[in-house]
Design an enzyme around this catalytic site. Structure first.
Site, PDB file in Angstrom:
ATOM      1  N   SER A 114     117.297  -1.969 -79.646  1.00  0.00           N
ATOM      2  CA  SER A 114     116.621  -3.228 -80.507  1.00  0.00           C
ATOM      3  C   SER A 114     117.938  -4.118 -80.763  1.00  0.00           C
ATOM      4  CB  SER A 114     115.445  -2.814 -81.560  1.00  0.00           C
ATOM      5  OG  SER A 114     114.763  -2.300 -80.530  1.00  0.00           O
TER       6      SER A 114
ATOM      7  N   LYS B 273     118.020  -1.691 -67.385  1.00  0.00           N
ATOM      8  CA  LYS B 273     116.745  -0.652 -66.716  1.00  0.00           C
ATOM      9  C   LYS B 273     116.434  -1.471 -65.398  1.00  0.00           C
ATOM     10  CE  LYS B 273     116.294  -0.272 -71.979  1.00  0.00           C
ATOM     11  NZ  LYS B 273     115.109   0.396 -72.578  1.00  0.00           N
TER      12      LYS B 273
ATOM     13  N   GLU C 208     120.576   5.918 -79.503  1.00  0.00           N
ATOM     14  CA  GLU C 208     119.626   5.447 -79.123  1.00  0.00           C
ATOM     15  C   GLU C 208     118.834   5.875 -79.312  1.00  0.00           C
ATOM     16  OE1 GLU C 208     120.317   3.006 -76.223  1.00  0.00           O
ATOM     17  OE2 GLU C 208     118.820   4.195 -75.400  1.00  0.00           O
TER      18      GLU C 208
ATOM     19  N   GLY D 274     113.554  -0.104 -77.006  1.00  0.00           N
ATOM     20  CA  GLY D 274     112.685  -1.770 -77.761  1.00  0.00           C
ATOM     21  C   GLY D 274     111.419  -2.185 -78.414  1.00  0.00           C
TER      22      GLY D 274
ATOM     23  N   HIS E 296     119.674   8.650 -69.972  1.00  0.00           N
ATOM     24  CA  HIS E 296     119.290   8.005 -71.608  1.00  0.00           C
ATOM     25  C   HIS E 296     117.335   8.662 -71.831  1.00  0.00           C
ATOM     26  CE1 HIS E 296     116.601   4.285 -72.451  1.00  0.00           C
ATOM     27  NE2 HIS E 296     117.702   3.950 -72.474  1.00  0.00           N
TER      28      HIS E 296
HETATM   29  P1  PGA Z   1     116.451  -2.194 -76.434  1.00  0.00           P
HETATM   30  O1  PGA Z   1     117.156  -0.769 -75.356  1.00  0.00           O
HETATM   31  O2  PGA Z   1     117.794  -3.021 -76.438  1.00  0.00           O
HETATM   32  O3  PGA Z   1     115.695  -3.127 -75.513  1.00  0.00           O
HETATM   33  O4  PGA Z   1     116.495  -0.910 -77.787  1.00  0.00           O
HETATM   34  C1  PGA Z   1     117.963   0.017 -75.803  1.00  0.00           C
HETATM   35  C2  PGA Z   1     117.998   1.030 -74.604  1.00  0.00           C
HETATM   36  O5  PGA Z   1     116.805   1.673 -74.054  1.00  0.00           O
HETATM   37  O6  PGA Z   1     119.280   1.188 -73.625  1.00  0.00           O
END
Ligand code: PGA
Length: 222
Positions: free
Chosen positions: A181, A9, A144, A150, A95
Protein backbone atom coordinates in the site's frame (compact mmCIF):
# COMPACT_ATOMS: atom_id res chain seq x y z
CA UNK A 1 20.26 5.25 -5.02
CA UNK A 2 16.65 4.39 -4.19
CA UNK A 3 14.66 1.70 -5.98
CA UNK A 4 11.03 1.86 -7.05
CA UNK A 5 9.73 -1.50 -8.24
CA UNK A 6 6.42 -1.52 -10.12
CA UNK A 7 4.48 -4.77 -9.87
CA UNK A 8 1.49 -4.88 -12.21
CA UNK A 9 0.65 -8.45 -11.18
CA UNK A 10 -1.84 -9.95 -13.68
CA UNK A 11 -3.83 -6.75 -14.04
CA UNK A 12 -3.01 -5.48 -17.54
CA UNK A 13 -3.65 -6.60 -21.10
CA UNK A 14 -1.49 -5.66 -24.07
CA UNK A 15 -3.45 -2.54 -25.03
CA UNK A 16 -3.25 -1.30 -21.45
CA UNK A 17 0.49 -1.95 -21.29
CA UNK A 18 1.05 0.03 -24.50
CA UNK A 19 -1.08 2.95 -23.34
CA UNK A 20 0.62 3.08 -19.96
CA UNK A 21 4.12 3.09 -21.44
CA UNK A 22 3.32 5.72 -24.02
CA UNK A 23 1.82 8.10 -21.48
CA UNK A 24 4.60 7.34 -19.03
CA UNK A 25 7.50 8.11 -21.34
CA UNK A 26 5.85 11.26 -22.63
CA UNK A 27 5.43 12.65 -19.13
CA UNK A 28 7.96 11.11 -16.80
CA UNK A 29 10.24 13.40 -14.83
CA UNK A 30 13.96 12.66 -14.82
CA UNK A 31 15.05 11.33 -11.47
CA UNK A 32 18.77 10.92 -11.04
CA UNK A 33 18.76 9.05 -7.76
CA UNK A 34 15.87 6.69 -8.35
CA UNK A 35 16.08 3.40 -10.22
CA UNK A 36 12.70 2.36 -11.58
CA UNK A 37 12.26 -1.36 -12.12
CA UNK A 38 9.15 -2.30 -14.07
CA UNK A 39 7.63 -5.77 -13.66
CA UNK A 40 4.96 -6.42 -16.30
CA UNK A 41 3.51 -9.91 -16.55
CA UNK A 42 5.45 -12.47 -18.58
CA UNK A 43 3.68 -12.12 -21.98
CA UNK A 44 4.81 -8.49 -22.26
CA UNK A 45 8.41 -8.68 -21.12
CA UNK A 46 10.15 -9.01 -24.48
CA UNK A 47 7.90 -6.39 -26.04
CA UNK A 48 8.57 -3.90 -23.22
CA UNK A 49 12.30 -4.56 -23.52
CA UNK A 50 12.18 -3.84 -27.25
CA UNK A 51 10.07 -0.72 -26.72
CA UNK A 52 12.55 0.67 -24.22
CA UNK A 53 15.50 -0.12 -26.47
CA UNK A 54 13.90 1.41 -29.55
CA UNK A 55 13.29 4.63 -27.67
CA UNK A 56 16.81 4.64 -26.18
CA UNK A 57 15.45 4.73 -22.67
CA UNK A 58 18.23 3.79 -20.29
CA UNK A 59 16.86 4.70 -16.89
CA UNK A 60 14.28 1.92 -16.54
CA UNK A 61 15.11 -1.71 -15.80
CA UNK A 62 12.81 -4.65 -16.33
CA UNK A 63 11.87 -7.42 -13.91
CA UNK A 64 9.82 -10.56 -14.35
CA UNK A 65 7.24 -11.29 -11.66
CA UNK A 66 8.50 -14.82 -11.31
CA UNK A 67 10.93 -17.27 -12.84
CA UNK A 68 10.56 -21.00 -13.43
CA UNK A 69 12.03 -23.50 -11.00
CA UNK A 70 13.28 -25.43 -14.04
CA UNK A 71 16.38 -24.84 -16.12
CA UNK A 72 16.34 -24.90 -19.93
CA UNK A 73 14.57 -28.07 -21.05
CA UNK A 74 11.32 -29.86 -21.87
CA UNK A 75 9.04 -27.86 -19.60
CA UNK A 76 6.20 -26.66 -21.79
CA UNK A 77 4.77 -23.35 -20.72
CA UNK A 78 7.52 -22.36 -18.32
CA UNK A 79 9.26 -18.97 -18.40
CA UNK A 80 12.77 -20.05 -17.46
CA UNK A 81 15.65 -17.89 -16.33
CA UNK A 82 17.45 -19.20 -19.41
CA UNK A 83 14.75 -17.68 -21.65
CA UNK A 84 14.47 -14.48 -19.60
CA UNK A 85 18.17 -13.66 -19.52
CA UNK A 86 18.96 -10.55 -21.59
CA UNK A 87 15.30 -9.50 -21.36
CA UNK A 88 15.10 -8.85 -17.62
CA UNK A 89 17.73 -7.77 -15.13
CA UNK A 90 15.63 -8.65 -12.09
CA UNK A 91 13.06 -11.26 -11.10
CA UNK A 92 10.57 -10.95 -8.27
CA UNK A 93 10.71 -14.28 -6.45
CA UNK A 94 8.58 -15.53 -3.57
CA UNK A 95 5.77 -12.99 -3.71
CA UNK A 96 3.16 -13.95 -1.10
CA UNK A 97 0.53 -14.38 -3.83
CA UNK A 98 2.64 -17.11 -5.43
CA UNK A 99 3.35 -18.72 -2.08
CA UNK A 100 -0.41 -18.73 -1.44
CA UNK A 101 -1.96 -19.58 -4.82
CA UNK A 102 0.85 -21.65 -6.35
CA UNK A 103 2.00 -23.28 -3.11
CA UNK A 104 5.57 -22.16 -3.62
CA UNK A 105 7.69 -23.34 -0.73
CA UNK A 106 11.25 -22.60 0.27
CA UNK A 107 12.76 -25.46 -1.75
CA UNK A 108 11.03 -24.20 -4.92
CA UNK A 109 12.06 -20.63 -4.14
CA UNK A 110 15.65 -21.65 -3.53
CA UNK A 111 15.76 -23.33 -6.97
CA UNK A 112 14.33 -20.18 -8.54
CA UNK A 113 16.91 -17.99 -6.86
CA UNK A 114 19.81 -20.16 -7.91
CA UNK A 115 18.64 -20.39 -11.54
CA UNK A 116 18.15 -16.63 -11.67
CA UNK A 117 21.67 -16.08 -10.43
CA UNK A 118 23.02 -18.65 -12.89
CA UNK A 119 21.64 -16.53 -15.74
CA UNK A 120 22.61 -13.17 -14.28
CA UNK A 121 19.14 -12.16 -13.15
CA UNK A 122 19.03 -10.40 -9.79
CA UNK A 123 16.33 -11.86 -7.49
CA UNK A 124 14.07 -9.44 -5.65
CA UNK A 125 13.11 -11.84 -2.91
CA UNK A 126 9.81 -11.15 -1.16
CA UNK A 127 9.23 -12.08 2.43
CA UNK A 128 6.33 -11.39 4.77
CA UNK A 129 7.37 -13.05 7.99
CA UNK A 130 10.41 -12.98 10.19
CA UNK A 131 10.66 -16.79 10.23
CA UNK A 132 10.77 -17.13 6.44
CA UNK A 133 14.10 -18.32 5.11
CA UNK A 134 16.09 -16.24 2.63
CA UNK A 135 17.97 -18.39 0.08
CA UNK A 136 21.72 -17.94 -0.34
CA UNK A 137 22.79 -15.44 -2.93
CA UNK A 138 19.83 -13.08 -2.46
CA UNK A 139 21.01 -9.47 -2.36
CA UNK A 140 17.70 -7.67 -2.61
CA UNK A 141 14.79 -8.27 -0.24
CA UNK A 142 11.28 -6.85 -0.31
CA UNK A 143 9.48 -6.96 3.01
CA UNK A 144 5.79 -7.27 2.25
CA UNK A 145 3.61 -7.72 5.34
CA UNK A 146 0.45 -9.61 4.37
CA UNK A 147 -1.99 -7.20 5.99
CA UNK A 148 -0.57 -4.33 3.99
CA UNK A 149 -0.69 -5.76 0.47
CA UNK A 150 -3.51 -4.20 -1.53
CA UNK A 151 -5.39 -3.10 1.59
CA UNK A 152 -4.52 0.58 1.96
CA UNK A 153 -2.99 -0.21 5.37
CA UNK A 154 0.67 0.54 4.82
CA UNK A 155 2.91 -0.52 7.68
CA UNK A 156 4.42 2.20 9.86
CA UNK A 157 8.00 3.04 8.95
CA UNK A 158 9.29 2.16 12.44
CA UNK A 159 7.81 -1.35 12.14
CA UNK A 160 9.43 -1.81 8.73
CA UNK A 161 12.82 -0.83 10.15
CA UNK A 162 12.29 -3.05 13.18
CA UNK A 163 11.67 -6.00 10.83
CA UNK A 164 14.80 -5.16 8.90
CA UNK A 165 16.96 -5.03 12.00
CA UNK A 166 15.62 -8.33 13.31
CA UNK A 167 15.84 -10.11 9.99
CA UNK A 168 19.06 -8.79 8.51
CA UNK A 169 21.01 -8.11 11.69
CA UNK A 170 23.09 -5.29 10.22
CA UNK A 171 23.91 -7.15 7.02
CA UNK A 172 24.54 -4.01 5.05
CA UNK A 173 25.14 -5.80 1.75
CA UNK A 174 21.41 -6.50 1.37
CA UNK A 175 19.25 -3.99 -0.47
CA UNK A 176 16.08 -3.67 1.59
CA UNK A 177 12.73 -2.68 0.07
CA UNK A 178 9.28 -2.26 1.57
CA UNK A 179 6.04 -3.15 -0.24
CA UNK A 180 2.42 -2.82 0.87
CA UNK A 181 0.00 0.00 0.00
CA UNK A 182 2.73 2.45 -0.93
CA UNK A 183 1.23 5.51 -2.65
CA UNK A 184 1.95 9.17 -3.37
CA UNK A 185 1.04 10.19 0.15
CA UNK A 186 3.34 7.82 2.00
CA UNK A 187 6.22 6.93 -0.36
CA UNK A 188 8.54 9.62 0.90
CA UNK A 189 8.18 8.48 4.51
CA UNK A 190 9.89 5.25 3.45
CA UNK A 191 12.41 6.59 0.99
CA UNK A 192 13.67 9.31 3.31
CA UNK A 193 14.94 6.59 5.67
CA UNK A 194 18.55 5.58 5.17
CA UNK A 195 17.52 2.09 6.32
CA UNK A 196 15.06 1.63 3.46
CA UNK A 197 16.54 1.37 -0.03
CA UNK A 198 13.29 1.37 -1.96
CA UNK A 199 9.68 0.36 -2.35
CA UNK A 200 7.59 -2.08 -4.31
CA UNK A 201 4.33 -0.66 -5.60
CA UNK A 202 1.31 -2.60 -6.84
CA UNK A 203 -2.05 -0.81 -6.86
CA UNK A 204 -0.69 2.74 -7.02
CA UNK A 205 1.32 1.94 -10.16
CA UNK A 206 -1.61 0.72 -12.24
CA UNK A 207 -2.96 4.08 -13.37
CA UNK A 208 -0.20 5.94 -15.12
CA UNK A 209 -1.35 9.36 -13.85
CA UNK A 210 -1.26 8.08 -10.34
CA UNK A 211 2.24 6.72 -10.76
CA UNK A 212 3.48 9.93 -12.38
CA UNK A 213 2.09 11.78 -9.38
CA UNK A 214 4.32 9.62 -7.17
CA UNK A 215 7.41 10.39 -9.24
CA UNK A 216 6.70 14.10 -9.41
CA UNK A 217 6.40 14.15 -5.66
CA UNK A 218 9.75 12.37 -5.34
CA UNK A 219 11.41 14.70 -7.78
CA UNK A 220 10.80 17.60 -5.47
CA UNK A 221 12.41 15.80 -2.55
CA UNK A 222 15.06 13.33 -3.63
P1 PGA B 1 0.12 -2.99 -3.23
O1 PGA B 1 0.89 -4.31 -3.69
O2 PGA B 1 0.99 -1.81 -3.52
O3 PGA B 1 -1.14 -3.01 -4.04
O4 PGA B 1 -0.14 -3.14 -1.77
C1 PGA B 1 2.22 -4.51 -3.34
C2 PGA B 1 2.67 -5.87 -3.76
O5 PGA B 1 1.94 -6.86 -3.61
O6 PGA B 1 3.77 -6.03 -4.27
Amino acid sequence: MKYVVINWKAKKNFAEVKNWLQAFFENKPKLDNVQIILAPSTPFLAWVKQYIEDKNIDDIKIASQDVSKFDKGSYTGEATAYSLQNIVEYAIIGHSERRKYLNEDISTLTQKVSLSLKYNIQPIFCTSKIEEEIPNGVRMIAYEPLDSIGTGNNLAVEKVIEFKNRKLKNNSRIIFLYGGSVNHNNIYEYLMQSDIDGVLIGTASLEVDNFLKILKKLKKRI
